[in-house]
Design a protein around this motif. Sequence first.
Motif, mmCIF file in Angstrom:
data_model
loop_
_atom_site.group_PDB
_atom_site.id
_atom_site.type_symbol
_atom_site.label_atom_id
_atom_site.label_comp_id
_atom_site.label_asym_id
_atom_site.label_seq_id
_atom_site.Cartn_x
_atom_site.Cartn_y
_atom_site.Cartn_z
ATOM 1 N N ARG A 102 0.825 -1.210 0.000
ATOM 2 C CA ARG A 102 0.000 0.000 0.000
ATOM 3 C C ARG A 102 0.858 1.259 0.000
ATOM 4 O O ARG A 102 0.644 2.193 -0.791
ATOM 5 N N LEU A 103 1.849 1.303 0.885
ATOM 6 C CA LEU A 103 2.691 2.496 0.986
ATOM 7 C C LEU A 103 3.530 2.701 -0.266
ATOM 8 O O LEU A 103 3.663 3.823 -0.765
ATOM 9 N N ALA A 104 4.115 1.603 -0.795
ATOM 10 C CA ALA A 104 4.954 1.731 -1.984
ATOM 11 C C ALA A 104 4.125 2.117 -3.206
ATOM 12 O O ALA A 104 4.581 2.904 -4.045
ATOM 13 N N SER A 105 2.915 1.577 -3.335
ATOM 14 C CA SER A 105 2.076 1.905 -4.492
ATOM 15 C C SER A 105 1.687 3.375 -4.483
ATOM 16 O O SER A 105 1.669 4.033 -5.534
ATOM 17 N N SER A 106 1.383 3.908 -3.308
ATOM 18 C CA SER A 106 0.976 5.310 -3.239
ATOM 19 C C SER A 106 2.127 6.249 -3.561
ATOM 20 O O SER A 106 1.913 7.355 -4.049
ATOM 21 N N ARG A 107 3.363 5.810 -3.332
ATOM 22 C CA ARG A 107 4.510 6.691 -3.560
ATOM 23 C C ARG A 107 5.170 6.455 -4.912
ATOM 24 O O ARG A 107 5.582 7.391 -5.592
ATOM 25 N N TYR A 108 5.287 5.170 -5.310
ATOM 26 C CA TYR A 108 6.072 4.853 -6.497
ATOM 27 C C TYR A 108 5.248 4.289 -7.656
ATOM 28 O O TYR A 108 5.786 4.069 -8.729
ATOM 29 N N GLY A 109 3.980 4.026 -7.443
ATOM 30 C CA GLY A 109 3.164 3.452 -8.500
ATOM 31 C C GLY A 109 2.910 1.970 -8.289
ATOM 32 O O GLY A 109 3.546 1.309 -7.467
ATOM 33 N N ARG A 110 1.980 1.445 -9.075
ATOM 34 C CA ARG A 110 1.522 0.079 -8.857
ATOM 35 C C ARG A 110 2.615 -0.965 -9.112
ATOM 36 O O ARG A 110 2.715 -1.958 -8.401
ATOM 37 N N GLY A 111 3.424 -0.755 -10.161
ATOM 38 C CA GLY A 111 4.444 -1.743 -10.477
ATOM 39 C C GLY A 111 5.447 -1.918 -9.347
ATOM 40 O O GLY A 111 5.736 -3.045 -8.920
ATOM 41 N N VAL A 112 5.995 -0.811 -8.857
ATOM 42 C CA VAL A 112 6.934 -0.881 -7.737
ATOM 43 C C VAL A 112 6.221 -1.393 -6.486
ATOM 44 O O VAL A 112 6.797 -2.144 -5.689
#
Length: 812
Positions: A102-112
């Motif tokens: 959740r945190l990574a998707s909000s910051r870096y996008g769905r792929g990351v």
Amino acid sequence: MLAGIVASALLAGLYARGGPAWPLGFVALAPWLCALDASRSVRHALLAAWAMSIAYSAAVFAWFGIAIGGYTQLGSATGLALLLVAAPLFQPQFLAHALVRRLASSRYGRGVGALAGAAAWVATEALVPRLLGDTFGHGLHPSLWMRQAADLGGAAGLTVVLLLTNEALAAAWARRAVGAPAVAPALAIAAVLPLLLAAYGVAALLALPSPTGKPVRVGLVQANLVDYEGLRREHGAGAVVRAVLDLHFAMSHDAVERQHVEAVLWSETVYPTTFGHPKSAAGAEFDAEILAVVDAAKVPFVFGTYDRDADGEYNAAAFVAPGTGLLGFYRKTRVFPLTEYVPAWLDGPWLRRWLPWAGTWQPGSGARIYPLRLADGREVPVLPLICLDDVDTGLAVDGARLGAQVILTLSNDAWFSGSAQGAELHAGVAAFRSVETRLPQLRVTTNGASAVIDAAGSVVAGARIGERSLVVGDVPVRDPPRTLVVAWGDWVGHAGAGFVLLLAGIAALQAWPAWRSGSAPASRRAATAWPVEVAVLEPAARVVAGLLRVGAGAGLLWMTVALLWGDGALQVNTLARIRSFVAFVLVPQAAAWCVLRAYAARASLEPGRLLLRGRGGRRLELPLRDIAAIEPWRLPLPGAGLTLRLQGGGRWRYGLALADPAALARAFSAAGVSVPRVAATSAASVHAQARHEARHGRLNSAWVKFGLYPLVLAIPAFRLHQHIAYGSGFGEYTSHGLLAYGVSFGIWWAAWAIGVVLCAAGLRAVVEIGAVGVALLHPAAAVETRWWLERLALVALYLGLPAVLLLRAVAG
């Protein structure tokens, strides 16, 4: 959300039952991932993860709760309730995955975010103590092809592939309303990942060496005697030992006399007292009887028993040879907590009062290799594992590194008597140790499933669960091929933890305003101004320089493979490594640089013409009215560049090599000249522009990266070498003079520089693959993504490499 959780739990439950259901692993978690996508906040995502851990435990591990209830005599319902209450502790990877994703998707996008979630999953499984050592990838054991990739990254590597495939399906579902073009890339990823696993599996099976030499014929005694405690209460301890030994003696006699086996294996704790350290006269008589049977059989026996010393008793495997007697004990390393073992800091009368079943065995000290001495004089080095030991990849890897040629697994799966699924899952997990190490395995259990397992993880001879059976199999004995797992250990989980930490570090740096403002992507800089540095290449010069660059890259790849998996001079001879690097990497790269320098020129704009000034007064002019388009090179060799298309439809005979092909167009625009159109902006031009704009800063300088940085690493290593070899930091200088000392340090510096170059090349490959993918799928994000990929690579090189070296030094 509830529908997604229930659907995933049901699919996972079918997947865990094995057999033809193994393809469900590629789709089972997709409904839950869709539920996570629909969650409105981090709190809701964690709630979905908590619910999924409960549903997953109920669907996949209900048998474990029932076994807990039976073992503790609390009843099946109570045991299952305890399992579900403790599900977040039993399956914590769901919580870690949901939070990081959740945190990574909000910051870096769905792929990351998908990559980060998978990394958090396997990192949690690697770092958080787990009772059963399970991972989602274990469900692929029924597939001969799919499981072979475990020799690269263990079962955890398969888990990553399964998670990413499920993520791709969830992404396709989320984009379904946009249309087929948006869904197609995700579906392509979901199809390609399983195909890659299958393709690797076929290649790995073809590469396995054919059996040579005389195999070892071994008999596994599965007596199907369970509930020792109940029998002891009913008949007495002495009568139980007598009955157990008589049955095993009879089945072993059949194995030796009729089946002509060369070794006999009994299961874990089959001799339920301390062999070799009798506690009574009756125990001494039983010990002597076992030794007499072994001598009469004239073959070695390995069986489960107890060992003891001043620290306490151990669950152990005894190695007994005819004519020699007891050779030694292997002590079980992974004792089951709160049943077999209680840590000293937790033990006490109050705990024993609440948990009267808690055992008193002590853990062993790790993997050990023991000789299996055969009657024909052969001595086979074997790695013994007892029960829960076989869920630990690290123990199998340690044994393979110590020179084992066969794995011997002794287990007592009697506590699975109420559920065959538990015993089948345990057998499947154990088989992965053979795939990871390419060692055949002899697995003997009390009541199933005993099996002879080959290096591909296949059961070549076995017994069903709940039957009395003698399993006989011929096992090829040879030095196994060295796998990536044996070379690197159980590395996937730790790599996942490192990736999550890198993302966290980048997020922290991004939140640092001063650092962020000073390191913005170059797309925010002013347009390129005249003159522009280029290399004006004739076709032949471009081909020569390109081939030289390809040769240097091939040399780097060859050296990397040779250092990681080879066993030749490059691994042990520093001078050979330096000579190879110079000959196959440095020389062709320097030659390519010389070609480019020979054709270097400065492009400037004069009234009505493009002027190129080279060395020695050479000049080339091209009227601006003749230029119809700028075409970036689709194949960036010897680097990024462009071709000028002329008004007549042809191409100018010279190609222009420059770091950013779009710089020429920007330079025209900055000079107030009508910019020639860029023909069909391609992924190649987007990729080249992103590469040019994102790679800036002193840490990317070749002198810093490949000169100063290796020097910083080499100095402490060289001083340590001097202390070890000469007794002080300047020992070689004192003994042989300044020249010898300087040459020695230069060799160390060069060796570290080569190591840094190889690491940087590996990171560069990862960055380029990711950047090309973004340029193809999402060109608008190419520059920003490239900028972050470059920063991640720098963090991995400048911080990750020293961290890995430090961890290895501490572990050593």
